[in-house]
Structures are given as C-alpha cells and as structure tokens.
Design an enzyme around this catalytic site. Structure first.
Site, PDB file in Angstrom:
ATOM      1  N   HIS A 245      40.682  43.368  44.102  1.00 44.55           N
ATOM      2  CA  HIS A 245      40.508  43.781  45.505  1.00 44.55           C
ATOM      3  C   HIS A 245      39.031  43.976  45.830  1.00 44.55           C
ATOM      4  O   HIS A 245      38.535  43.515  46.865  1.00 44.55           O
ATOM      5  CB  HIS A 245      41.238  45.111  45.757  1.00 44.55           C
TER       6      HIS A 245
ATOM      7  N   HIS B  23      43.177  45.101  38.272  1.00 50.37           N
ATOM      8  CA  HIS B  23      43.888  44.944  39.549  1.00 50.37           C
ATOM      9  C   HIS B  23      42.985  45.365  40.707  1.00 50.37           C
ATOM     10  O   HIS B  23      42.800  44.618  41.676  1.00 50.37           O
ATOM     11  CB  HIS B  23      45.163  45.784  39.545  1.00 50.37           C
ATOM     12  N   GLU B  24      42.409  46.559  40.583  1.00 48.11           N
ATOM     13  CA  GLU B  24      41.548  47.064  41.652  1.00 48.11           C
ATOM     14  C   GLU B  24      40.243  46.272  41.732  1.00 48.11           C
ATOM     15  O   GLU B  24      39.673  46.122  42.823  1.00 48.11           O
ATOM     16  CB  GLU B  24      41.263  48.551  41.452  1.00 48.11           C
TER      17      GLU B  24
END
Length: 387
Positions: A38, A34-35
């Site tokens: 980003h 998820h990170e």
C-alpha cells in the site's frame, strides 16, 4: 554476540515465548509486506502517508521519516495499517470535516481525491505484495536448499482403503493426477489431502505399462508429528523407502520462480476450494483457525528450523492476501467493490451507504474472528484432553 535462533527456541522448551516469538516473527513479516505494498504505490501516486503501523492500539515505539510518515510498532500485534492524508481512521474511512477544509494543494496529496484507478491500485497493492512475498520465499528456499523429494511410488496398499478399492498395487509410480504432472510423493499428498470425496484420475506407470485408475480419497482424521489432528483426504498407501526413489534436485533461479508461482497458486486454489466446500456443506468449518492456532503452529514449525518457519510465513502471506481480496467492506476487497461501483456509476456511493457498508464489514470480520478463536479454543481443549 552470536545467537542461534533455533537454539533459542528449543531452550524455551515449548513455553509461551516458544510460541509468541515465532508467531510475532511470521505475522510481522507478512503484515509488513502487505502494508508496504500500500505504502509504495501510494507514494508513487503522490499520496501523503501519515502513519505506517505494525499492530493496532497504543504506540510502543516509532520514528518519523523525511516525508513526515510516522513509522511505528503498536501494542496489539494482530495486523497493521497505513493511514493516508484525509483518512479518519486506520480503515481508510474519509474524514469528511477535514476533506471539506482542505486547500487545493492538500487535495492533490489526499487519498480520497485521487482518481478511482489510483485508489484501486493503492488498495490492491497490499494483497499483491503478499502474493509476491510468498513467491519470493518459496523461490528462495528452492534455490538455497533445492527440491528434495521421494518418487510417487507405492510401497504398500492398506486393505479396505480407497487405494485398494481403486486397484493400486505396490510398485505403481504415479505420473499425473487429473492431468497434473506429479514429480514426487509430497506432490501427490498435497492433492489427495485436499480432495476428500472427490474422484481423481491417476495415471500410473505399472512395470513399464501406462495405466489409468480412478480413486476417491476417504476423509479421515490424521495426527501430525506435533499431535495436531487434521481431517484430510487419504488414499491408504505408503511411499517407497528405496534409496533409488529418494533424490535431491538442485533448482535454478528461473525454475525456482516458476515453482514458487505454482506453489503460491496451489495455496490459493486449495484455499478457495476449502471455502467453497464450507459454503456448500462439503467441508467442516471447524478447520478455520485464528491467532491462537497460528501462534501454536508457528511455535511447532519453528522447532524444525527457519526454512520451515519461512514456508509457514509464505502460506500465511497467501492466505492474508486472499482474505483481503474478499468483497467485504473494511477489507481491501470491500474498498475495491466500492471503487468498482463508483467507476460504473461515475460517482461514489453516498457517505451513508459507505458508512453502513463499513459497519456490516466490521460485524462480519468480528464474527469471523470470534468463530476462529472459538475453534482454536476447542482445538486446544481437545489436545489437552487427549494428552
């Protein structure tokens, strides 16, 4: 040293570590990707990334890369964050004092000074990475292990069940439900279990003749092989145990990706359906689980092997990606909501409005976590009482 993961889990005998290790493995995998979503899009957009953290709180260990990003693992392993240049905290709330003091060169690499389209792309990349991770896991498992399945053929019909009321007979082969093709008994179970109280249209092959029946799965409490109680839709039929109805189908790369996308979408669809049911009162909210439930399920699933644990990670990845898209300030969806308003107005909301929004979002997230943890404790208490 050769260490068998499953032997290690079994050796722990279901103790605390037997739950903690699989839980950390699953959650770290999902949070990392998820990170990473980003992070990669931020780098592509020219934004300076200060911190990439798995977990919150004090740093346990880490390192700096050549771009100056601090990669670290923190003490509280219940999430993670990427902190951009110009952020005041892990929630990407702007540091107004730092922003006002920035030079022109610093503004070019700060997150808050990027065009709204780039900011939106960076934010949405996290949930999209979760969906992509799920597709990759589902696809890889299908390519490696194939698709073992049992034909959706009825072996027996329980008296006074939804299936009996609808007219099911032993030997019926389910071909489709509500127009969706059914290739195996588990395919049928997935739909039936999440459709309690809904009238479904079944297309059957009955001794060579195509037949249509309507049935409404009954909501019942069912114990899984670990003793956990789940409320789900039940028809009241058993699968065929005949060898000719059990088969193993190898899956090629293209078909595996297609099936991976379908399974990912199924999790999204059913999750939204459940949440809609909770809001409308058709579903009970006590099925919502938090970290304790995830840890418990992770430990139980880990005893079945790494493929099952990766499948759980894929489902959890979809859930986290979907949750983060909800338009709640503090979550990715809340940031996207603010950016949408900014795009329409031609200017961002005032600092005060954003601050109030983040506070409301924080309150919602905290209340949700408390409620989920409360459900987890009740669930464990019920299991201990039953045992």
């Amino acid at each position: 040293m050769n260490f068998d993961f499953m032997s290690g889990i079994n050796a722990l005998g279901g103790g605390v570590l037997g739950y903690v290790i699989p839980f950390l493995f699953v959650l770290t995998l999902v949070v990392f990707f998820h990170e990473l979503g980003h992070f990669l899009i931020a780098r592509a957009c020219g934004v300076r990334v200060l911190v990439f953290s798995i977990g919150f709180g004090p740093e346990l260990f880490g390192f700096n890369d050549r771009h100056g990003t601090r990669w670290k693992v923190s003490a509280v392993p219940l999430g993670g964050y990427v902190k951009f240049f110009g952020d005041d905290n892990a929630a990407s709330v702007p540091d107004q004092a730092a922003i006002e003091a920035m030079t022109e060169e610093e503004r070019r690499v700060s997150f808050v000074h990027q065009p709204v389209g780039k900011r939106a792309a960076i934010v949405v990349a996290g949930p999209l990475a979760n969906f992509l991770l799920a597709i990759v896991i589902f696809s890889a498992l299908l390519m490696i292990f194939g698709k073992p399945s049992t034909s959706a053929r009825v072996d027996s019909v329980q008296p006074d069940s939804a299936a009996a009321a609808a007219g099911f007979q032993p030997g019926d082969l389910v071909l489709a439900i509500d127009g969706r093709p059914i290739e195996s008994f588990p395919d049928m179970q997935q739909i039936v279990s999440t459709s309690a109280g809904e009238t479904l249209v079944f297309e059957l092959d009955r001794h060579g003749t195509r037949t249509t029946l309507k049935a409404t799965p009954a909501l019942k409490e069912v114990k899984d092989r670990f003793g956990n109680v789940h409320r789900m839709g039940v028809l009241g039929i058993t699968r065929s145990s005949s060898p000719e109805d059990t088969h193993f189908a190898p899956v090629g790369p293209v078909d595996a990706v297609v099936l991976g996308v379908q399974r990912t979408w199924f999790v999204v669809e059913r999750t939204l359906s459940y949440i809609g049911g909770v809001v409308s009162g058709r579903e009970a909210a006590d099925q919502l689980g938090g970290p304790i439930r995830i840890a418990q399920v992770s430990g139980q699933v880990a005893t079945e092997g790494l493929p099952s644990l990766f499948s759980l990670a894929a489902v959890l990845s979809v859930s986290i990606g979907l949750l983060n898209l909800f338009p709640v300030p503090l979550l990715d969806g809340g940031h996207l909501l603010f950016y949408g308003i900014e795009a329409v107005r031609g200017r961002p909301l005032s600092d005060r409005a954003q601050e109030v929004g983040f506070r409301i979002g924080l309150a919602i997230v905290v209340m949700l976590m408390i409620f989920a943890t409360y459900n987890d404790i009740l669930h464990l208490a019920a299991q201990w009482t039953a045992s």
